[in-house]
Design an enzyme around this catalytic site. Structure first.
Site, PDB file in Angstrom:
ATOM      1  N   ASP A   4       9.416   2.874   1.444  1.00  0.00           N
ATOM      2  CA  ASP A   4       8.235   3.566   1.957  1.00  0.00           C
ATOM      3  C   ASP A   4       8.174   3.312   3.462  1.00  0.00           C
ATOM      4  O   ASP A   4       7.756   2.240   3.905  1.00  0.00           O
ATOM      5  CB  ASP A   4       6.982   3.044   1.246  1.00  0.00           C
ATOM      6  CG  ASP A   4       5.708   3.732   1.739  1.00  0.00           C
ATOM      7  OD1 ASP A   4       5.756   4.385   2.800  1.00  0.00           O
ATOM      8  OD2 ASP A   4       4.669   3.587   1.078  1.00  0.00           O
ATOM      9  N   LYS A  45       2.803  10.396   8.049  1.00  0.00           N
ATOM     10  CA  LYS A  45       2.143   9.922   9.267  1.00  0.00           C
ATOM     11  C   LYS A  45       2.733  10.520  10.557  1.00  0.00           C
ATOM     12  O   LYS A  45       2.422  11.645  10.908  1.00  0.00           O
ATOM     13  CB  LYS A  45       2.151   8.395   9.291  1.00  0.00           C
ATOM     14  CG  LYS A  45       1.148   7.808   8.275  1.00  0.00           C
ATOM     15  CD  LYS A  45       0.881   6.368   8.558  1.00  0.00           C
ATOM     16  CE  LYS A  45      -0.096   5.733   7.585  1.00  0.00           C
ATOM     17  NZ  LYS A  45      -1.495   5.945   7.945  1.00  0.00           N
ATOM     18  N   PHE A  54       0.865  -1.183   0.000  1.00  0.00           N
ATOM     19  CA  PHE A  54       0.000   0.000   0.000  1.00  0.00           C
ATOM     20  C   PHE A  54       0.894   1.223   0.000  1.00  0.00           C
ATOM     21  O   PHE A  54       1.691   1.421   0.925  1.00  0.00           O
ATOM     22  CB  PHE A  54      -0.926   0.036   1.225  1.00  0.00           C
ATOM     23  CG  PHE A  54      -1.876   1.212   1.164  1.00  0.00           C
ATOM     24  CD1 PHE A  54      -3.066   1.128   0.459  1.00  0.00           C
ATOM     25  CD2 PHE A  54      -1.558   2.418   1.770  1.00  0.00           C
ATOM     26  CE1 PHE A  54      -3.925   2.221   0.356  1.00  0.00           C
ATOM     27  CE2 PHE A  54      -2.415   3.518   1.684  1.00  0.00           C
ATOM     28  CZ  PHE A  54      -3.598   3.412   0.977  1.00  0.00           C
TER      29      PHE A  54
HETATM   30  N1  PLP Z   1       2.415   4.393   2.285  1.00  0.00           N
HETATM   31  C1  PLP Z   1       2.143   3.671   3.362  1.00  0.00           C
HETATM   32  C2  PLP Z   1       3.069   2.566   3.765  1.00  0.00           C
HETATM   33  C3  PLP Z   1       0.990   3.920   4.121  1.00  0.00           C
HETATM   34  O1  PLP Z   1       0.706   3.169   5.187  1.00  0.00           O
HETATM   35  C4  PLP Z   1       0.138   4.980   3.721  1.00  0.00           C
HETATM   36  C5  PLP Z   1      -1.102   5.253   4.451  1.00  0.00           C
HETATM   37  O2  PLP Z   1      -1.643   4.415   5.124  1.00  0.00           O
HETATM   38  C6  PLP Z   1       0.477   5.735   2.595  1.00  0.00           C
HETATM   39  C7  PLP Z   1       1.625   5.419   1.897  1.00  0.00           C
HETATM   40  C8  PLP Z   1      -0.393   6.876   2.147  1.00  0.00           C
HETATM   41  O3  PLP Z   1      -0.287   7.920   3.060  1.00  0.00           O
HETATM   42  P1  PLP Z   1      -1.443   9.030   3.190  1.00  0.00           P
HETATM   43  O4  PLP Z   1      -2.662   8.330   3.680  1.00  0.00           O
HETATM   44  O5  PLP Z   1      -0.876  10.047   4.151  1.00  0.00           O
HETATM   45  O6  PLP Z   1      -1.645   9.625   1.842  1.00  0.00           O
END
Ligand code: PLP
Length: 412
Positions: free
Chosen positions: A232, A265, A144
């Site tokens: 990520d 986050k 994700f």
């Molecule tokens: N990448 C990861 C690993 C995530 O857990 C999330 C959100 O849950 C995102 C990207 C996307 O972040 P945002 O919800 O701040 O756009």
């Protein structure tokens, strides 16, 4: 008289006024303090989700309140035609904490307002790096990475992707944690790979840590073929796992240095901010005009992030997370209930796994009992509480778990 907070019709008002992207909300929350939040009926909940791994310092932390209020009183926003001290100091600090072995020459930060924007910046970075000769971008099944179209192309779940086809092309999803499949993907045209994008611990897929050694092999292959390795760490970063970044644990990262790291986050402790950290040459790939954002690196967001990082350091929260997690995991795993299968994850990014797919009723039962958790998978409850949670607060959930699981069994 009914106050605005206690208004009895909030469900229908929500449904009438907001787009239905999240389904019906579980409660209306009106305030928070430390690891607790209160709803509009003045019921208290222990927040074991932390706004999905966001509220690193808990709720209404004085350091964050002071930093943001001082900044908004002083200088709330400027365009990116200008710099601010907070933005510069934050970029410097992020480079230091992301790259503990030393900051390679050229490294630099791009600020965003969210995780998906940090990933969008990462996808564009990969395209600039690869050019037309390298159309392939590798990601993992279960990944994700966000919901904007570039980030969504990296996200794996068909239910999120399919309604928005066609997505930007070139992305291939490899089987999670399968080193042979990784080697095969590079053997079959590694010179056409612009980048590989990986979460060290998959969050939304159910808190799934990559097998030891996988990231090291991904680093070896990306380096050999001239591709970028982009981590990520949006969910797993900022002390969430007991180190600044999850891949800083040797058993997770194997000592590698990636080419870029996405953060968001926990970074702003609840204030929206994200970042893409480019390491060495990857910090020099963008040239003026190729990417931008109005709010990214806004002084309020930068001040919030600086205060969050400073407080994590001052209060030794990495160490606290490691200690608390070690004890909590042991206690949770020892809970005597037939439904409990185990505990996985790292630091305060944990999943309590269940023997049957009853995580949704279990989360509902937990809420009724005064705990906010999240059914991150049909058989897994995610715990990602504020990093400042204390042992006794954690214990209250451990003690309540058998009853919660029994209630889940009965309602399933
Ligand atoms: N990448 C990861 C690993 C995530 O857990 C999330 C959100 O849950 C995102 C990207 C996307 O972040 P945002 O919800 O701040 O756009």
């Amino acid at each position: 008289m009914t106050t605005q907070h206690e208004h009895p019709d909030w469900r229908s008002r929500y449904a009438d006024a907001l787009m239905n992207t999240f389904g019906p909300p579980q409660r209306v929350l009106v305030r928070g303090e430390g690891a607790y939040v209160w709803d509009n009926q003045d019921r208290r909940y222990l927040d074991l989700l932390g706004g999905i791994a966001v509220n690193a310092l808990g709720h209404a932390h004085p350091a964050l309140v002071d930093a943001v209020s001082t900044q908004v009183r002083t200088l709330g926003h400027v365009s990116n035609f200008f710099a601010t001290p907070a933005q510069i100091a934050l970029a410097e600090q992020l480079l230091e904490l992301c790259l503990p072995a030393g900051v390679p020459h050229g490294s630099g930060v791009f600020f965003t307002n969210s995780g998906t924007e940090a990933m969008e910046a990462a996808v564009k970075l990969a395209r600039l790096h690869g050019g037309p000769e390298r159309p392939r971008i590798l990601a993992l099944e279960g990944a994700f990475h966000g919901r904007t179209l570039g980030a969504l192309a990296l996200t794996h779940k068909p239910a999120y992707r399919d309604p928005f086809a066609p997505l930007p092309g070139g992305v291939e999803h490899l089987p999670f944690g399968d080193v042979d499949a990784l080697r095969a993907a590079f053997a079959a045209g590694g010179e056409k790979v612009a980048a590989m994008v990986v979460e060290p611990i998959q969050g939304e897929a159910g808190v799934r840590p990559l097998p030891e050694g996988y990231l090291a092999e991904a680093r070896r292959l990306t380096s050999e073929y001239g591709a970028l390795l982009i981590l990520d760490e949006i969910q797993s970063g900022i002390a969430r796992t007991g180190r600044w970044l999850a891949h800083h644990h040797d058993h997770v990262g194997g000592g590698i240095t990636p080419d870029a790291i996405a953060l968001a986050k926990g970074l702003g402790g609840g204030f929206p901010i994200g970042a893409l950290v480019g390491v060495g040459e990857a910090g020099q790939t963008y040239t003026p005009g190729q990417h931008g954002t109005t709010f990214g690196g806004n002084p309020m967001a930068a001040a919030a992030a600086l205060a969050t990082l400073e407080e994590i350091e001052r209060a030794n929260l990495c160490e606290h997370v490691q200690h608390l997690s070690a004890r909590w995991r042991t206690d949770l795993a020892a809970v005597d209930h037939p439904l409990l299968a185990g505990v996985r994850g790292e630091g305060l990014l944990l999943a309590v796994t269940l023997g049957r797919p009853v995580a949704a009723p279990a989360a509902q039962a937990a809420l009724e009992a005064g705990f906010i958790v999240n059914p991150v998978a049909p058989d897994a409850l995610r715990l990602a509480p504020p990093l400042i949670i204390d042992q006794e607060q954690a214990n209250t959930f451990t003690r309540a778990l058998p009853q919660i699981l029994t209630a889940a069994e009965e309602s399933a």
